[in-house]
Scaffold this active site. Sequence first.
Site, mmCIF file in Angstrom:
data_model
loop_
_atom_site.group_PDB
_atom_site.id
_atom_site.type_symbol
_atom_site.label_atom_id
_atom_site.label_comp_id
_atom_site.label_asym_id
_atom_site.label_seq_id
_atom_site.Cartn_x
_atom_site.Cartn_y
_atom_site.Cartn_z
ATOM 1 N N TRP A 101 0.820 -1.214 0.000
ATOM 2 C CA TRP A 101 0.000 0.000 0.000
ATOM 3 C C TRP A 101 0.843 1.249 0.000
ATOM 4 C CZ3 TRP A 101 -4.369 -0.600 -2.052
ATOM 5 C CH2 TRP A 101 -5.064 -1.797 -1.894
ATOM 6 N N ASP A 175 -1.559 6.358 6.495
ATOM 7 C CA ASP A 175 -2.678 5.584 5.947
ATOM 8 C C ASP A 175 -3.011 4.538 7.014
ATOM 9 O OD1 ASP A 175 -4.328 3.752 4.740
ATOM 10 O OD2 ASP A 175 -3.026 3.374 3.007
ATOM 11 N N LYS A 199 -12.867 -1.867 6.819
ATOM 12 C CA LYS A 199 -12.178 -2.905 7.598
ATOM 13 C C LYS A 199 -12.608 -2.851 9.058
ATOM 14 C CE LYS A 199 -8.800 -2.014 4.201
ATOM 15 N NZ LYS A 199 -8.871 -3.243 3.437
HETATM 16 N N1 PMP Z 1 -4.552 1.436 2.080
HETATM 17 C C1 PMP Z 1 -4.629 0.306 2.785
HETATM 18 C C2 PMP Z 1 -3.744 0.094 3.963
HETATM 19 C C3 PMP Z 1 -5.559 -0.677 2.401
HETATM 20 O O1 PMP Z 1 -5.649 -1.815 3.091
HETATM 21 C C4 PMP Z 1 -6.396 -0.452 1.289
HETATM 22 C C5 PMP Z 1 -7.440 -1.441 0.849
HETATM 23 N N2 PMP Z 1 -7.274 -2.738 1.182
HETATM 24 C C6 PMP Z 1 -6.244 0.744 0.590
HETATM 25 C C7 PMP Z 1 -5.320 1.668 1.012
HETATM 26 C C8 PMP Z 1 -7.080 1.034 -0.607
HETATM 27 O O2 PMP Z 1 -8.349 1.312 -0.185
HETATM 28 P P1 PMP Z 1 -9.598 1.405 -1.180
HETATM 29 O O3 PMP Z 1 -9.743 0.088 -1.853
HETATM 30 O O4 PMP Z 1 -10.716 1.733 -0.236
HETATM 31 O O5 PMP Z 1 -9.334 2.514 -2.139
#
Ligand code: PMP
Length: 367
Positions: A101, A175, A199
Amino acid sequence: MQRPYNFSAGPAAIPEDVLQQAASEMLDWRGSGMSVMEMSHRGKEFISICEKAEADFRQLLAVPANFHILFMQGGGLAENAIVPLNLSQGGAVDFVVTGSWSQKSTKEAGKFCDAAVAASDEAQGFTHIPDAASWKLRSDARYVHICSNETINGVEFQQLPDLASLGSQAPLVIDFSSHVASRSVDWSRVGLAFGGAQKNLGPAGLTLVVVRDDLLGHAMAMCPSAFNYRLVADNQSMYNTPPTWGIYIAGLTFEWILRQQEGAASGVAALEARNIAKAELLYQAIDGSQLYENRVARDCRSRMNIPFFLKDETRNQAFLEGAKARGLLQLKGHKSVGGMRASIYNAMPMAGVQALVGYMQSFEKQS
Ligand code: PMP
């Protein structure tokens, strides 16, 4: 009827009490004659829901008064663009890359600013957090970005870095999508935090941004108005239609969090104590076995997302089928990592982790 235990990384399990309450209020929210989905976001009913959700979130994570809580859309991935559009002014931004991420965040930000990697653990397969003393932080960085819990790789900061002690004046952006409200946050070290709700907080479609007051008002001209933090803050998250259903369910989840008790601890502290115990139980079962392994360094293992591998990978399918038959759902690892992953967010009770550990042990004995 006992519901199965759902180990999905997200969208993920929601506390059953919250689902029950939403079901009971589905057709008529508290005598209003409307479902929350049918309400104007500017009507007094929904405004009361939104204000309570914001106040409860502020209380449960002790968010200081000089931070704004914004309810937005677009998810974590959109924030990878929205943050630099609001904070970077096209200048230097430093990223610490500890998994998939933060890697994605770096790449996306590069479209809008001078994004550089200050440190990366890619060479070790994202199993460590590079020592903060080794981070190459630029003096002109507009902010420093970390992913405080890497959902795919299972790497979590156990403490947020203190950038000031590293000689940096830049605000820290985190994040916290996959561990928000699972532990306390030291806001003295944070300038901005963002996370998708799907989550730990509620359904997909809601994105939470917590941003310090002095970071508003610096958006680049090209920043879409609906994603301009200043406009969103000045309009109490109602500059455009917010994700009303997501805010409502998150609000019910915040109330559920505030009700939690564990010994003398309540709220997030109670959940944190439970999360520590749940994670310890599962890691001990993995480390103590001959069949399973987790490759993340012990001091940065995630409490929320626990990837593990079967040393005999030919048994993966049988493991997943047996788990499903016992009501242990969505344990397959992310496609980029393989193996298994157990996501044990706030809504996962200790009994669910015990059931998983019991199954893992009996599966190992069958070999
Ligand atoms: N950052 C993290 C730490 C994530 O776990 C996720 C999704 N699993 C995201 C960003 C991306 O999020 P989204 O799919 O809601 O755009």
